[in-house]
Write a protein that holds these residues in place. Sequence first.
Motif, mmCIF file in Angstrom:
data_model
loop_
_atom_site.group_PDB
_atom_site.id
_atom_site.type_symbol
_atom_site.label_atom_id
_atom_site.label_comp_id
_atom_site.label_asym_id
_atom_site.label_seq_id
_atom_site.Cartn_x
_atom_site.Cartn_y
_atom_site.Cartn_z
ATOM 1 N N VAL A 1 9.298 -42.185 -108.341
ATOM 2 C CA VAL A 1 9.110 -42.179 -109.796
ATOM 3 C C VAL A 1 9.315 -40.620 -110.190
ATOM 4 N N ARG A 2 9.081 -39.720 -109.495
ATOM 5 C CA ARG A 2 9.204 -38.496 -109.764
ATOM 6 C C ARG A 2 10.569 -37.940 -109.443
ATOM 7 N N ARG A 3 10.806 -38.486 -108.225
ATOM 8 C CA ARG A 3 12.320 -38.014 -107.908
ATOM 9 C C ARG A 3 13.127 -39.453 -107.227
ATOM 10 N N ARG B 1 18.544 -40.791 -113.837
ATOM 11 C CA ARG B 1 17.841 -39.237 -113.455
ATOM 12 C C ARG B 1 18.339 -38.651 -112.370
ATOM 13 N N ASN C 1 8.196 -51.709 -116.935
ATOM 14 C CA ASN C 1 8.585 -51.241 -115.962
ATOM 15 C C ASN C 1 8.296 -51.853 -114.618
ATOM 16 N N GLY D 1 -2.318 -46.668 -119.620
ATOM 17 C CA GLY D 1 -1.086 -45.724 -119.458
ATOM 18 C C GLY D 1 -0.024 -46.257 -120.319
ATOM 19 N N ARG E 1 12.499 -40.281 -124.967
ATOM 20 C CA ARG E 1 13.596 -41.191 -125.571
ATOM 21 C C ARG E 1 13.528 -41.119 -127.079
ATOM 22 N N PHE F 1 4.879 -41.519 -124.682
ATOM 23 C CA PHE F 1 5.630 -41.684 -123.172
ATOM 24 C C PHE F 1 4.849 -42.787 -122.287
ATOM 25 N N ASP F 2 5.607 -43.449 -121.595
ATOM 26 C CA ASP F 2 5.061 -44.230 -120.793
ATOM 27 C C ASP F 2 4.534 -43.582 -119.288
ATOM 28 N N SER F 3 4.141 -44.484 -118.544
ATOM 29 C CA SER F 3 3.352 -43.660 -117.388
ATOM 30 C C SER F 3 4.829 -43.130 -116.289
ATOM 31 N N LEU F 4 5.837 -43.789 -116.396
ATOM 32 C CA LEU F 4 6.923 -43.235 -115.711
ATOM 33 C C LEU F 4 7.442 -42.009 -116.111
ATOM 34 N N LEU G 1 5.511 -38.876 -115.283
ATOM 35 C CA LEU G 1 5.961 -38.286 -113.911
ATOM 36 C C LEU G 1 7.387 -37.807 -113.794
ATOM 37 N N GLU G 2 8.453 -38.113 -114.772
ATOM 38 C CA GLU G 2 9.507 -37.902 -115.074
ATOM 39 C C GLU G 2 9.390 -36.299 -115.624
ATOM 40 N N VAL H 1 6.957 -34.461 -115.152
ATOM 41 C CA VAL H 1 6.450 -33.465 -114.072
ATOM 42 C C VAL H 1 7.493 -32.930 -113.321
ATOM 43 N N ALA H 2 8.530 -33.944 -112.819
ATOM 44 C CA ALA H 2 9.670 -33.420 -112.021
ATOM 45 C C ALA H 2 10.466 -32.755 -112.737
ATOM 46 N N GLU I 1 8.875 -29.278 -112.623
ATOM 47 C CA GLU I 1 8.736 -28.684 -111.429
ATOM 48 C C GLU I 1 10.082 -27.873 -111.248
ATOM 49 N N ASP I 2 11.178 -28.495 -111.715
ATOM 50 C CA ASP I 2 12.549 -27.907 -111.532
ATOM 51 C C ASP I 2 12.809 -26.646 -112.341
ATOM 52 N N ILE J 1 3.663 -29.305 -108.741
ATOM 53 C CA ILE J 1 2.675 -29.619 -109.586
ATOM 54 C C ILE J 1 1.816 -30.896 -108.574
ATOM 55 N N VAL K 1 0.074 -33.899 -107.107
ATOM 56 C CA VAL K 1 -0.126 -35.531 -107.797
ATOM 57 C C VAL K 1 -1.586 -35.578 -108.264
ATOM 58 N N THR L 1 -1.983 -34.721 -111.972
ATOM 59 C CA THR L 1 -1.400 -35.377 -113.111
ATOM 60 C C THR L 1 -2.352 -36.200 -113.790
#
Lengths: 542, 88
Positions: free
Chosen positions: A251-253, A282, A439, A505, B23, B40-43, B46-47, B49-50, B53-54, B60, B62, B65
Amino acid sequence: MLTLRTLPQALRDAAGRGHGCLFIGAASPGQHADVHRTYADLHAAALGISGALRHMGLRRGDVVALALDDAEAFLTVLYGASMAGVLPASLHPPGATRDLESYCGLTAGVLTASGARALVTSGRVVERFDHARHACPKLDSVISYDELANRPASPGPPAAGAEEDGPALDDLAFVQFTSGATSEPKGVALTHRNLCENINAINGPHGLATTDADSAVSWLPLHHDMGLVGMALGPLYAARPAVFLPTHTFVRRPAEWLRAISRHGATVSFAPNFAYDLCVRRIRESDLEGVDLSSWRVAGCGAEPIHAPTLSAFADRFRGVGFRDTSFLPGYGLAEHVVAATFAPRGRPLRTDGALVSCGAPLPGHRLRIADEEGADLPEREVGEIRLSGPSVMKGYFERGAVACPRPDDGWLRTGDLGYLADGELYVCGRVKDLIIANGRKIYPQDLEWGVDELSGIRRGRTVAFGTADANGRDRLVMIVEPTGTVEAEQLAAGVRRRVADLYGLFVDDVVVAPGGTVGRTSSGKVQRALTRARYERGEIG
Amino acid sequence: MRSLSILMDVEAGVIEALKNVSRRPIQPVPAQDLIADLGFDSLQVLELVADLEDRFDITIPVTATPAIRTVAEVIAAVSALVEARAGA
């Protein structure tokens, strides 16, 4: 003709064939080493768990609940429990939940429904579980995987003897608590025969046609049928290698999924529609350096409605790194039918009808029909409820330590999904039941309604939650509440959003604070969800 | 010692990341909850977070979070990691 085997038999057979599982980044906290375990290693570890469970006093037919995110831990406990004749029940694991207290409370409800005597979970849940324990009187122990794995085994019979005590083909193999609402939990109970019949059909010539050249890569959670049966047990029964990435890594990457397929030359990997979409949105060109997807012969897609434009966009995006359109294998299934019910023919370009994708014909030895509201067969191209029969239909729903709602006498499983047949192939187009899909995750509206029921200022038992499709076919989440006092509507709506975010969530797209009496109830006291939703969609509420 | 300029850069970067991942058109302020207020949704969490990080060249964990719920908590978490990296 493939033989029928129990889970412990399949593990023992695989243990003799050399391959195993690679668990990526799944080592103990703080480390991110990859761990390789052959099936022989997993068999030995499971034997240890089996002895430890017996040592804890668990006996044949007792239920042990698993709430574990870590793939190696999950599989080892599942196999170990099965070897001991103890029935594993998988629960939604804590994951990255924001509110561990609420998680423990929700889990206590499911534990009670499962009749579990023990819970194996992560250390942080064990620490926080005390306040929820009084709610589960049958529960004797709450233990972390690490502690369980280091426990002494039962002194009694030697290892070989333990295995002879293992389950029979018609015993329950496991119970999956992903299928009922948390507020009214129901577990899907599958026998070893159910499991093996479905896996044999999946691995067989009309499914994946698995050979000795195959290997799998998966990031799917193991408490989900496609993750567990499709991507972990399917390879196990065929003694093929499997690589597991943590779900959060994907999900992150999302590129890590494709990189793992490329690095390990994997041939089989399944994912829900949203995952293919996430990759398109992504993954950047620079993430694809050195990636080669030409080994990927089966890109399975299921578990949620399949959107043709999503898969086309994925194929266009990754054709340059070796992805083939003909690798897509759309299918339809559900946990109540182990995992798979239909597959489209392998190696064929997607067959579409508008935005819908053909999910193919039923697996050999399995039957499918489309029924109207009275249960009568509908002709081709008419939409009705999908019903399934055959050896994969679950034994029944599990409640309080036993199968409480056995499958119907006529043997036809009512899926609650809507679809039609065209040239004998299935197109799935909606749901009879009130599920909301976000999702790939199935959300029960009862859970959301129950979650906000205790908020002050909201009239109890008069909240309705439902999904309504937007222009892109995604579910918009709507909640209708009635106020009891003088709290401002805006403040109530904010409270509802925050509560749902904390518990599940999720973002509620629209919270409508409606005048008293908007939400009707049935004669049995249930909220009239479908009626309220229809009125909302007609613009009469909100 | 806390460098004010680092922290201001972090705040601006976090807000840019939030807008990038969302979005919907959003105007993030520190008190907002990512899910309940920003949608935001849970995905997407995490998006985010990524993206962070970049953007900041940090990792960060896990395990961190779940504790991040609001815009202010995102800024605090990123600031701590950026400072730790600068101090290392």
